[in-house]
Motif scaffolding. Sequence first.
Motif, mmCIF file in Angstrom:
data_model
loop_
_atom_site.group_PDB
_atom_site.id
_atom_site.type_symbol
_atom_site.label_atom_id
_atom_site.label_comp_id
_atom_site.label_asym_id
_atom_site.label_seq_id
_atom_site.Cartn_x
_atom_site.Cartn_y
_atom_site.Cartn_z
ATOM 1 N N GLN A 180 47.560 33.545 48.773
ATOM 2 C CA GLN A 180 46.817 35.345 48.721
ATOM 3 C C GLN A 180 47.711 35.465 47.480
ATOM 4 N N ARG A 181 48.505 35.576 47.733
ATOM 5 C CA ARG A 181 49.526 36.457 46.558
ATOM 6 C C ARG A 181 49.212 35.872 45.548
ATOM 7 N N ASP A 182 48.494 34.489 44.857
ATOM 8 C CA ASP A 182 48.113 34.427 43.177
ATOM 9 C C ASP A 182 46.870 34.597 43.471
ATOM 10 N N VAL A 183 46.197 34.579 44.457
ATOM 11 C CA VAL A 183 44.528 35.106 44.287
ATOM 12 C C VAL A 183 44.841 36.810 44.090
ATOM 13 N N LYS A 184 45.391 37.351 44.347
ATOM 14 C CA LYS A 184 45.405 38.228 44.125
ATOM 15 C C LYS A 184 46.228 38.875 42.642
ATOM 16 N N ALA A 185 47.159 38.452 42.446
ATOM 17 C CA ALA A 185 47.335 38.801 41.394
ATOM 18 C C ALA A 185 46.655 38.015 40.271
ATOM 19 N N PHE A 186 45.729 37.247 40.824
ATOM 20 C CA PHE A 186 44.528 37.013 39.448
ATOM 21 C C PHE A 186 43.839 37.624 39.511
ATOM 22 N N ILE A 187 42.844 38.089 40.946
ATOM 23 C CA ILE A 187 42.548 39.398 40.598
ATOM 24 C C ILE A 187 42.654 40.609 39.487
ATOM 25 N N LYS A 188 43.452 41.166 40.048
ATOM 26 C CA LYS A 188 43.940 41.852 40.064
ATOM 27 C C LYS A 188 44.219 42.195 38.004
ATOM 28 N N LYS A 189 44.788 40.801 37.377
ATOM 29 C CA LYS A 189 44.248 40.893 36.171
ATOM 30 C C LYS A 189 42.879 40.543 35.159
ATOM 31 N N PHE A 190 42.432 39.532 36.517
ATOM 32 C CA PHE A 190 41.027 39.571 35.617
ATOM 33 C C PHE A 190 40.390 40.219 35.557
ATOM 34 N N ARG A 191 40.507 41.209 36.519
ATOM 35 C CA ARG A 191 39.610 42.607 36.014
ATOM 36 C C ARG A 191 39.770 43.538 35.550
ATOM 37 N N ALA A 192 40.892 43.960 35.415
ATOM 38 C CA ALA A 192 41.460 44.467 33.666
ATOM 39 C C ALA A 192 41.278 43.720 32.612
ATOM 40 N N LYS A 193 41.137 42.508 32.870
ATOM 41 C CA LYS A 193 40.079 41.813 31.494
ATOM 42 C C LYS A 193 38.950 41.409 31.496
ATOM 43 N N LEU A 194 38.484 41.158 31.798
ATOM 44 C CA LEU A 194 36.584 40.717 32.044
ATOM 45 C C LEU A 194 35.946 41.488 30.893
ATOM 46 N N PRO A 195 36.023 43.104 31.135
ATOM 47 C CA PRO A 195 35.543 44.401 30.646
ATOM 48 C C PRO A 195 35.653 44.252 29.640
ATOM 49 N N GLU A 196 36.897 44.221 29.108
ATOM 50 C CA GLU A 196 37.045 43.259 27.969
ATOM 51 C C GLU A 196 36.419 42.754 26.406
ATOM 52 N N TYR A 197 36.472 41.169 27.550
ATOM 53 C CA TYR A 197 35.582 40.313 26.842
ATOM 54 C C TYR A 197 34.234 40.001 27.324
ATOM 55 N N GLU A 198 33.594 41.450 27.759
ATOM 56 C CA GLU A 198 32.318 41.342 28.293
ATOM 57 C C GLU A 198 31.405 42.653 26.606
ATOM 58 N N ARG A 199 32.450 43.415 26.716
ATOM 59 C CA ARG A 199 32.536 44.762 25.457
ATOM 60 C C ARG A 199 32.517 43.304 24.217
ATOM 61 N N LEU A 200 33.150 42.016 24.452
ATOM 62 C CA LEU A 200 33.157 41.498 22.937
ATOM 63 C C LEU A 200 31.883 40.870 22.318
ATOM 64 N N SER A 279 32.300 38.222 42.342
ATOM 65 C CA SER A 279 32.398 37.312 42.910
ATOM 66 C C SER A 279 33.484 37.788 43.279
ATOM 67 N N MET A 280 34.604 39.183 42.805
ATOM 68 C CA MET A 280 35.584 39.068 42.994
ATOM 69 C C MET A 280 35.838 39.846 43.849
ATOM 70 N N ASP A 281 34.536 40.961 44.071
ATOM 71 C CA ASP A 281 34.479 41.967 45.065
ATOM 72 C C ASP A 281 34.113 40.871 46.649
ATOM 73 N N ILE A 282 33.832 39.773 46.182
ATOM 74 C CA ILE A 282 33.518 39.221 48.184
ATOM 75 C C ILE A 282 35.213 38.675 48.027
ATOM 76 N N ILE A 283 35.396 38.056 46.998
ATOM 77 C CA ILE A 283 36.969 37.365 47.475
ATOM 78 C C ILE A 283 37.828 38.094 48.118
ATOM 79 N N GLU A 284 37.768 39.569 47.501
ATOM 80 C CA GLU A 284 38.794 40.650 48.249
ATOM 81 C C GLU A 284 38.867 41.182 49.587
ATOM 82 N N GLN A 285 37.102 41.561 49.657
ATOM 83 C CA GLN A 285 37.010 41.470 51.419
ATOM 84 C C GLN A 285 37.175 40.495 52.185
ATOM 85 N N LEU A 286 37.647 38.949 52.245
ATOM 86 C CA LEU A 286 37.742 38.004 52.322
ATOM 87 C C LEU A 286 39.992 37.507 52.429
ATOM 88 N N ILE A 287 40.084 37.753 51.182
ATOM 89 C CA ILE A 287 41.218 37.394 50.998
ATOM 90 C C ILE A 287 42.760 38.096 52.540
#
Lengths: 377, 174, 151
Positions: A180-200, A279-287
């Motif tokens: 659970q800890r790792d997934v949450k850490a990943f989501i936090k990190k990826f939420r910040a990264k993904l908009p940047e990737y999208e802009r790319l 998908s990140m939203d779904i994981i956050e609801q369940l984790i």
Amino acid sequence: MAEYKEVYLTSDEIKTDDYLVNMGPQHPSTHGVLRLLVKLEGEKVLNVQPHIGYIHSGIEKMTESLTYIQIPHLTDRMDYLAAHMNNEAVSLCVEKALQVEVPERAKYIRTIFDELQRIASHQLWWCAFGMDMGALTTFFYGLRDREDILDIFEETCGARLTLNYSIPGGVMFDIHPNFQRDVKAFIKKFRAKLPEYERLLTGNVIFRERTKGVGILSKEEAIAYGVTGPSGRASGFSCDIRKKQPYSAYPYVKFNEIMGTDGDTFTRYHLRILEMFESMDIIEQLIDNIPEGDYAVKMKGVTKLPEGEYYQRVETGRGEFGVYVISDGKKNPYRMKFRSPGFSNLFAINNIAKGWKIADLVAIMGTFDLVIPDIDR
Amino acid sequence: MKEKIGKDYPIIESHEGGSIITTKLDDLLNWARSNSLWPLTFGTRCCAIEFMAVGASRHDFSRFGMEVARATPRQADMIVISGSINYKMAPVLKRLYDQMADPKYVMAMGACAISGGPFYYNSYSIVKGADHVIPVDVYIPGCPPRPEAFLFGLMQLQKKIRHERYFSAKKVKK
Amino acid sequence: MTNDSLIQSISSLLPEAQIKMGFEYVEAFIPVDKLHDFMLQMKNNPEMAFDYLICLTGADFPDHLQVIYHLESTSHNHVIVIKVKTIGRENPSVDSVSDIWPTADPHENEAFDLLGIKFNNHPEPRRLFLDDTWGYPLRKDYQDDVHIVSR
Ligand code: SF4
């Protein structure tokens, strides 16, 4: 002195003979061993004929001599980017036939794994698609973040790619204490990264020029050709099995089925990016709500399905995956068929690519996210 | 003063001043070859994804000189068979191998390429091991092999290359 | 439409059809010579409107081969399983439905490749995965002493 005169020809006036170009089976943009026979007039695509079977391994025949507990482990060799979903499809099918109720904990774990796998799959698609379009940066960015998900998988089930995690009756092991800890850490990190990737890519002028309005698939065609998954939804075909026939923990979560309307290459690209957010939203609801209890029910080593026919559909990263079992009451299936999403999607390509340039064909094929062993089985 | 560069290249010796080295031509060639292995982009099944992962950010095989994946066999030094080969694909693989320029090396990555792997029993179309089609230098077991295993296999291949002899071949005693 | 009303409307559409309730979906056996007309109605009848062919496959049985169609209606959200039995195993042939659902084209080729079912009026019959010289591997009597070990 001869008079100099400028002559301008439009592309319609320059006539060439049609010719056949053989793309593949070893070609960097076919993502595997797909062979396309492309008929060209100049640069214009007249006809595309996919030739498959270069990685056909007869999995359907193999299942006829395996037990129901063994079969899931073979299925992650088909669509290896959605290995867990494939495992889950077979498990659900067997559970349905035996009318076994899976513990709630297993359902939650499965769903979280599904969505993590979907993010990983879309990530890989994104980096490969960028490469198809000539952007090498995506390759390094995409695979970097994918490694984080693979670490989470590895911690819990020991494998990075071929997970073998979902088995009839639940999941193979309990989740790792750090999960659970790792997934949450990943989501936090990826939420910040993904908009940047999208802009790319999304804002890139060259990318937009090459994808906007290119390779349009209408909704009617998508349904007629059975194009499912993100590619089908981009055309407005509501085909998300998670919504239509919810399985595992999907009935408990709120999420949107992301739909497009244009059905062009750009929409297919953008929809996958938006799906990762979802998908990140779904994981956050369940984790945080994984219930306590068992992670699997005890199953017998040799399971016999009652006589009859069972069909189970799940949504993988590429579309609708179906498992069809005909059982004659023995310990092996009488006939097992995997309806793979890529197979139907691939054969819509001729219809879409006709009339576009050959460079667009690569982009169109890229957005279909083809996994060849999934097509060939 | 003689200084040995690296423990893997004992024969390359640099002399005082640094601008002169003495070595054997073989060693020089092997040194160059083993550190610039360019693979062919050839992936069939799941192992190909792992192969991509080794090439990407975290594991990064260009540290070992396996820099650029080439899409044409004519520019590639080695071929990594990542995944199963079936009877329809086998002639294609053979042809790709034949098109590569010598010296060429082959790595069989994963159980499928070694023996057929999960498809060993009851699969009617899989060749039971890629070495039925082309000669293989290094086998990397696993399904899929971990990136570390791949890198180890790569180092084994480099070791193998370093022991090749072209000019100073030992005379065979009669 | 619910499963019960599906059963009713199919039996009124084609009285010869043998309909039974399967595990989850309605399963209907259709006589092989009526298949194409029936399928056309399944697609065009607004009450049925089965416009999405999910899966087409075949299976080998001791005295016949079967072709199995999973159909879904995207407007009504109901699913049905249609089956036809071929006559005998020697020269099995079924009418192609690829003019009704284009996606049937590759699926039928696959069934032809692996099971040897011929589809009449198919626009582009070819073997998809295997060479022309192979047998039909998904048939139960497929012989291969090298690769297949019976356990
Ligand atoms: S060895 Fe395993 S992971 Fe590698 S290609 Fe074969 S089945 Fe896939």
